[in-house]
Design a protein around this motif. Structure first.
Motif, PDB file in Angstrom:
ATOM      1  N   GLY B 329       0.812  -1.211   0.000  1.00  0.00           N
ATOM      2  CA  GLY B 329       0.000   0.000   0.000  1.00  0.00           C
ATOM      3  C   GLY B 329       0.845   1.260   0.000  1.00  0.00           C
ATOM      4  N   HIS B 333      -1.642   3.137  -6.324  1.00  0.00           N
ATOM      5  CA  HIS B 333      -2.965   2.845  -5.771  1.00  0.00           C
ATOM      6  C   HIS B 333      -3.956   2.769  -6.909  1.00  0.00           C
ATOM      7  N   GLN B 344      -2.935  -6.317  -3.701  1.00  0.00           N
ATOM      8  CA  GLN B 344      -3.446  -5.703  -2.468  1.00  0.00           C
ATOM      9  C   GLN B 344      -4.718  -6.405  -2.009  1.00  0.00           C
ATOM     10  N   GLN B 347      -4.315  -9.430   0.369  1.00  0.00           N
ATOM     11  CA  GLN B 347      -3.561  -9.257   1.606  1.00  0.00           C
ATOM     12  C   GLN B 347      -4.175  -9.990   2.796  1.00  0.00           C
TER      13      GLN B 347
END
Lengths: 327, 388, 350
Positions: B329, B333, B344, B347
């Motif tokens: 992160g 993005h 992401q 995760q």
């Protein structure tokens, strides 16, 4: 030998000094400071306060001093053993980081050990039996190991273990030892649990070291002194152990210089993914919060771990190789 | 070898050509002998091709949330392969059954059973979501898609999600294809920057020994002592959140390159040190040739083959760097699409246990790192055609 | 053939290297013998297969090379052995290696391990050849050996590393190593090429002295005709893996028959030659090992080349005199000692 070590240690000083400058200014780089981040966080919770309070806060933690002054305060404290105060945790940095830092060092060193223990026999085997089935097998495994990033390996292992073995992997300790004081039992428990992070952290460098060792040994095996040893009538096994292996130890020892930084970086990201009680997750939080003294100390420690590791490997190298010693 | 049969002649011909071929020719021959390197090169070329034509190759729009209706959320659809065996037992050209979205009354989980009463074929060059290739070629033709006759924005449109969909109902396969664009170009761009830095610092350091060399050596030592990832992390946190994707992309590339050139520079320096003593460089110096000329005409071309190999081997590091940072992160993005950004989503252990296909972006990362490693190895061996 | 059985008799030896680019016939039909207590010189340009021949005798041919055919009869302590028929890893062969047949390598700097002391490497050899030897005795004997090869204050140099010694000293260490097993046959592979000219003479003196003292046979490999003249009793001129001409020193220097031998002799500067006469270089270069000329291997450079003869077939070995033979069609009509045998059909994995 002594002069060599002394010279090497003296050379380390400017390096560490430069690293401290680099570290400090890099940590200072993000816009704003802890106070502004803290204010943002409080405002997000609906708390409001005026700038005066914020200024007072800054005064309290000397956030308004010029950068140079703060650098010297920080590094000065560092030299006297005062690691500063974590604003975020409202405790001295040494206290916040202490145990976690020790676990970070333990994790990195165990991973280094793992890397060495695994790569040495495999590297030697692959070189001596070049183009055998085993050589190809390990080459493939080695390439995969190099290609799979740490955090992906952590993720996949985590997935496989919770899906197929039902257990959760989290942390370095079993539940009963999580918050217990240090004891022999806790240390043993640590070594029961540490292997997954060690595999995750160590795989890439193991793969790298196998390749370096194999290439090096293949080079050495072609040298005339190996031929001479053969011409002397030594058995193949004896001559490989005595000559090329002895010289292939060098890249092995100097590997500390490039393996250790990789392991430390790997340990940071792995710790974040696996949520280990090491300093990695704390570091991520501290840079987000701009808790400067914590982040700076952590980075400084990592850099020094590398520098000292390289120093030790250079000394070992000098012991192993007379050419360096007599230089 | 004594008989003049076909294969022997062929062999002699080949031998003859290696014996007095130019260096580049030798490199090509040596590289072609390295089979894995050739495979790697094919993968790499294919990857950059996809990066260029992602809109065309991908069946769906990677960014837009798939058109949904109250009846259809299309969230987290599991991966599905096209079928060739029809329910009536016969073999057909690739086809799919439409998926029915149902909510399990007990667990409240959404499931997607197939409606096997209907089937639609997969076709090449079908119309789908409109796009602009390279920003100016308007088209709505995609390499492949399900031919069901409905418009692309019809919520009832039948789709084939090879790698499933994510929480925002987007096609993971299309997103991975679009991800090649950032993930692979950051590798090239990063390496290009490292290349410049390494050449500049390495040649200077190797050519002018003395205090300048010492200073650069110290700088390299410092940069290699600080573990890269933590340093990358702080640097990328300094990138303002408000920046547009493209600027963040360049900032990340610069950050990754700033810390990765020392290894290369060291290699360049070593090579320059040995080249500096070769006769042709010494004689150029004795001829009073200007320093810049010696560097650009004599030294740098001599380094080229090795440098290209080392650079190829440096690409995976940059790709990995971006992936790691974005995963944490700290890098790119959304709405940017890179493999790290895609990961992401993977995760949380809870998410990947429920939707393991969100880990699929791992595969291209590994695939391309392997491919670049193979190509780099092949190039490195080829750079030394006289070695073996 | 001499009435006595020679120490080493090599017959039609062929050592090939199977590379990905093709087969290199490094040694191809080489025959010669080394009589007891004699010094035989092998001379030839680089790439003619001299070193490969030496390594074939020792059984240390590196892969992808292999002795593919021929015989090498060695009359040693373990009876008459055909080394070519033995597996190089065979125990009998290994015990012959170093102890009975030893070799002085060309480059002392790379032939000795940089991270072991001189003593360490010598003691290892001594203890290998005499299993009863204790470490202390081996060390004493090692100091004796170093003294014997003319190393000053061997008591201190025994603990030195190779990079601390001068070029000449290093070569002497190699000589000491080679004679440590009291070998019957000492192979010297260009032992003076890598050292200074001034020291070369001293090392040659040392070798001659050792030969006289220990009465061992020597196979001296060099590209230097001058060295051969000084040291050897018999000479073998090699070209592209096979014998071009062989004979006693006097035969070769006074009555060379093969055009290649003649060319080699013309290319050395000598006393009594008119000043300012140009040294004769041999035209052309050794052919590509993958592409031999058909027929006589020297045909493409030979000043007496006869089309239709020299490029048609490999010439047989003709007798010149009792002690001299040469492989050249110019001697056609002389007695044929050995027909030229065609190379055997072999493959890499055979």
């Amino acid at each position: 030998m002594v002069t060599y070590i002394v010279r090497r240690v003296l050379l380390m000083i400017p390096t560490i000094f430069l690293i401290s400058i680099l570290t400090f200014f890099v940590i200072e780089l993000p816009p704003g400071d802890f106070a502004s981040r803290y204010a943002e966080a409080l405002q997000a919770q609906g708390l409001d306060f005026d700038d005066e309070v914020l200024e007072g806060f800054r005064e309290l933690y000397h956030l308004n001093d010029p950068t140079i002054i703060r650098y010297f305060k920080w590094i000065g404290g560092f030299l006297t053993g005062d690691l500063g105060y974590s604003i975020e945790h409202r405790r001295p940095v040494a206290e916040v980081l202490g145990e976690r830092m020790v676990l970070t060092v333990v994790l990195s060193l165990v991973s280094l050990l793992f890397t060495w223990v695994v790569s040495f026999p495999i590297g030697v085997y692959s070189a001596v039996r070049q183009y055998s089935f085993g050589d190809y097998f390990w080459t493939v495994i080695g390439f995969l190991g190099l290609a799979i990033p740490n955090f992906l390996l952590a993720l996949v292992l985590m997935f496989v273990i919770s899906k197929y073995f039902g257990g959760a992997i989290g942390g370095l300790f079993s539940r009963e030892y999580q918050d217990a004081a240090w004891s022999i039992g806790k240390v043993l428990d640590l070594f029961r649990n540490i292997w997954i992070p060690v595999i995750v952290v160590g795989t890439a460098s193991t793969a790298g070291l196998i390749r370096v060792l194999r290439a090096n040994l293949l080079d050495e095996l072609k040298r005339p002194y190996v031929e001479l040893a053969r011409a002397k009538g030594l058995t193949e096994r004896k001559l490989i152990i005595k000559y090329p292996l002895r010289i292939a130890i060098n890249p092995f020892l100097s590997s500390v210089g490039w393996v250790l930084p990789g392991l430390i970086s790997g340990a940071v990201i792995t710790a974040i993914v696996l949520d280990l009680p090491t300093a990695g997750p704390l570091y991520l939080r501290s840079i987000r919060a701009e808790d400067m003294s914590l982040a700076g100390t952590f980075m400084m420690f990592l850099a020094m771990l590398t520098v000292v590791g390289t120093l030790i490997s250079d000394i070992l190298l000098a012991i192993a190789d007379p050419r360096i010693r007599y230089d | 070898m004594a008989t003049a049969s076909g294969p022997v002649l062929f062999q002699e011909e080949r031998v003859q050509s290696t014996y007095d071929a130019s260096q580049w020719r030798l490199m090509r021959i040596s590289f072609a002998r390295h089979k894995l390197a050739v495979v790697g090169a094919v993968v790499v070329v294919l990857g950059y091709f996809i990066a260029l034509f992602a809109e065309f190759v991908a069946p769906y729009d990677p960014g837009a949330i798939t058109f949904v209706s109250p009846a259809r959320s299309n969230q987290l659809i599991p991966p599905k392969l096209p079928r060739i065996v029809h329910p009536d037992g016969g073999l057909r050209w690739f086809f799919v059954h439409p998926l029915v979205e149902m909510r399990d009354q007990e667990t409240l989980m959404v499931t997607y059973p197939e409606d096997t009463s209907v089937s639609y074929p997969i076709r090449l060059f079908v119309r789908g979501a409109p796009y602009k290739l390279f920003g100016f070629i308007r088209s709505d033709i995609h390499l492949w898609g399900v031919a069901d006759g409905r418009a692309y924005d019809d919520p009832e449109k039948v789709r084939l999600h090879l790698f499933g969909t994510d929480q925002k109902s987007r096609d993971v396969f299309s997103r991975i294809l679009h991800g090649t664009r950032i993930s692979l170009s950051i590798g090239l761009l990063g390496v290009a920057m490292q290349f410049v830095l390494a050449i500049v610092f390495g040649t200077i350091s190797g050519y002018f020994s003395g205090p300048l060399d010492n200073a650069i050596q110290r700088l390299i030592e410092v940069l290699t002592s600080v573990p890269t990832l933590p340093l990358w992390m702080v640097l990328s946190i300094s990138i303002p959140q408000s920046w547009p994707v493209i600027r963040v992309f360049f900032a990340i590339t610069i950050i990754l390159s700033l810390l990765s050139w020392p290894g290369l520079a060291r290699q360049v320096r070593g090579k320059v040190l040995s080249l500096r003593e070769t006769e042709y460089v010494v004689s150029a110096r004795l001829d009073n040739a200007p320093t810049s000329r010696i560097m650009f005409i004599h030294l740098i071309p001599g380094l080229m083959s090795h440098l290209i190999a080392s650079l190829t081997l440096a690409i995976p590091g940059t790709i990995l760097g971006e992936t790691s940072l974005s995963f944490l992160g700290l890098g790119l993005h959304e709405p940017a699409i890179s493999w790290g950004v895609l990961l992401q989503d993977a995760q949380q252990l809870r998410t990947i246990l429920f939707a393991p296909w969100l880990m699929i972006p791992v595969i291209p990362v590994i695939l391309f790192i392997l491919a670049f490693n193979f190509v780099g190895d092949g190039l490195r061996d080829a750079a030394d055609p006289y070695k073996s | 053939m001499a009435p006595e059985r020679p120490l080493l008799e090599v017959n039609d030896l062929r050592t090939y290297f199977f590379t990905s680019l093709g087969t290199v016939r490094a040694v191809d039909g080489l025959s010669f013998s080394v009589p007891l207590q004699r010094i035989v010189g092998i001379v030839g340009e680089s790439g003619c297969g001299k070193s490969v021949a030496a390594r074939s005798i020792l059984g240390i041919i590196p892969p992808p090379g292999r002795v593919v055919s021929g015989s090498m009869h060695f009359d040693g302590d373990q009876g008459l052995l055909d080394l070519a028929a033995l597996d190089p890893h065979d125990e009998v062969y290994r015990k012959t290696r170093g102890k009975e047949i030893s070799m002085i390598f060309q480059e002392p700097m790379s032939a000795l391990s940089p991270v072991h002391t001189v003593g360490d490497q010598l003691v290892e050899a001594l203890m290998l050849y005499d299993e009863q030897l204790t470490k202390e005795d081996a060390r004493d004997r090692c100091i004796g050996l170093l003294r014997q090869v003319g190393i000053p204050s061997p008591e201190t140099l025994i603990d030195a590393y190779i990079f601390e010694l001068s070029g000449g000293m290093r070569q002497r260490v190699l000589v000491a190593m080679a004679i440590s097993g009291e070998p019957k046959l000492l192979i010297a592979d260009e032992p003076t090429t890598a050292i200074d000219v001034t020291i070369q003479a001293k090392v040659l003196d040392l070798l001659r002295h050792l030969h006289e003292e220990k009465r061992m046979s020597m196979l001296f490999i060099t590209h230097n005709m001058g060295v051969i003249a000084e040291l050897a009793h018999e000479v073998i001129v090699m070209y592209l893996g096979t014998v071009a001409e062989q004979g006693s020193v006097n035969d070769i220097f006074d009555n060379p028959q093969h055009p290649y031998t003649q060319a080699l002799l013309e290319s050395i500067p000598g006393i009594g030659v008119e000043p300012k006469t140009t040294l004769q270089a041999i035209e052309g270069s050794v052919p590509d090992p993958y592409r031999r000329p058909p027929g006589c291997p020297f045909s493409n450079r030979c000043p007496s080349f006869k089309a239709g003869t020299c490029d048609a077939a490999l010439p047989p070995l003709y007798r010149v005199s009792e002690s001299q033979t040469a492989r050249c069609f110019l001697l056609e009509g002389n007695e044929v000692v050995a027909e030229a045998a065609p190379p055997p059909e072999v493959s890499a994995d055979g």
